[in-house]
Design an enzyme around this catalytic site. Structure first.
Site: not given
Ligand code: BGC
Length: 374
Positions: A134, A208, A338
């Protein structure tokens, strides 16, 4: 004649009164803002509330371009927040599970945080076991974005812009990212990402958000019924890095090609303690197409996801532990869908490329439409 004119104007006045409900309905559409606290560096964080004509709202902040809440009605018209978020900035400043955040430069994992472009090797943070996750230590979810309001006839929205300098978190190139979040009168939230760079770099953007269509503190999402437009998923190693194979979902706990409760086979997924898998969205990447549908039989709320992205990660909140850092959400009390490019794409020659070169424009769109089951 004068009398006729006078009676005509009385008639128009009467018509205006009849028309008034339409106007007041329309006038619910608005963008409001309020202070949401300060970052550790003392920057002011602002919360924006997008209200559509139905009075349904999406709240977002300029820290992390984060969705704080999405308030939509159940089958009886009762509105609750269907996404996990915090009431104040404090929750977002601590370590949290990326609630509602715009994640970049590269969402999901890159093996050992390494990739090469034209023979130049780059090393990113390894913040998830041996891998990069991420965007690293200070990803896009932990940065201030600038905001402009987007108003159209049938929608209200926000344009978030972020300039990520060359070398940030180890990634090459000065990257300019624009994320438009548009909330329309059909309660569809459309997220459009675009980006350009001055040096070749890798990019993978997602939102997210965690969902529980029954609302906060309503237990696990096991009863939520999910359909995924995905015949295949990416098979992965024990650190969740793809091995390059596209595996068939048929006959496995990952088969959501027809509607099935999320909880039905979740216990089969022992290694990951639930769903944490990237699915290959059927159809042509680059085209906005159906990716997922969710029905909550308890509240009647529904959510439909469309995307131009090649993949969709189903994550069933396997690390939610009930602590305040997790918004008090416990194991499997919320799920994420996602949309994204495949994990570790920079190192996988068989995957669609995530390389963005100068002069190219990155563009991806995803929509989440909320409704009520018939
Ligand atoms: C990942 C999970 C991770 C979670 C972090 C998801 O996108 O797939 O493995 O734990 O994000 O919140």
């Amino acid at each position: 004649m004068v009398r006729n004119l006078a009676s005509l104007s009385t008639l128009f006045a009467a018509l205006a009164i009849f028309a008034a409900p339409t106007y007041s309905f329309q006038s619910k559409m608005q963008i409001a803002s309020s202070p949401f606290g300060k970052t550790a560096a003392g920057q002011n964080v602002t919360k924006y509330t997008l209200t559509n004509a139905a009075g349904n709202t999406v709240e977002m902040i300029d820290y992390g371009a984060i969705i704080v809440s999405i308030n939509v009605p159940d089958r009886d018209g009762k509105k609750v927040n269907v996404t996990a978020g915090f009431k104040s900035i404090d929750g977002y400043l601590g370590k949290h599970p990326y609630f509602g955040a715009t994640v970049g430069r590269f969402c999901n994992r890159i093996a050992k945080g390494k990739f090469s472009i034209d023979g130049n090797a780059f090393q990113l943070a390894t913040n998830n076991g041996p891998n990069h996750l991420h965007g690293g230590e200070v990803g896009f979810d932990k940065q201030m974005w600038s905001v402009a309001e987007l108003k159209a006839e049938t929608s209200v929205g926000l344009r978030f812009t972020l300039v990520s300098p060359d070398g940030q978190e180890g990634y090459p190139g000065k990257l300019t990212v624009v994320a438009d979040y548009v909330w329309d009168n059909d309660s569809c939230l459309t997220i459009s990402f675009s980006a350009d760079t001055d040096k070749a770099t890798h990019l993978n953007l997602t939102n997210h958000a965690y969902f529980n269509l029954s609302g906060p503190a309503s237990g696990t999402v096991y009863k939520h019924e999910l359909t995924l437009a995905a015949d295949k998923y990416l098979s992965v190693d024990e650190t969740l890095i793809p091995d390059g194979k596209f595996a068939a979902v048929k006959g496995t706990a990952l088969d959501f090609t027809s509607k099935r409760a999320i909880g039905e086979k979740i216990a089969d997924l022992k290694a990951t303690n639930g769903y944490d898998h990237c699915f290959v969205v059927n159809g042509d990447a680059g085209t906005l197409r159906n990716a997922a549908e969710v029905v909550d039989p308890v509240s009647g709320r529904t959510m439909a996801v469309k995307t131009t992205q090649p993949g969709i990660q189903l994550y069933s909140g396997n690390f939610l532990d009930g602590t305040s850092a997790n918004g008090n959400y416990k194991l499997h009390e919320a799920f994420c869908l996602e949309t994204q490019h495949y994990p570790d794409s920079p190192n996988q020659t068989g995957f669609p490329t995530t390389l963005l070169k100068p002069g190219q424009k990155f563009k991806e769109t995803t929509s989440y439409k909320f409704g009520v089951a018939k």
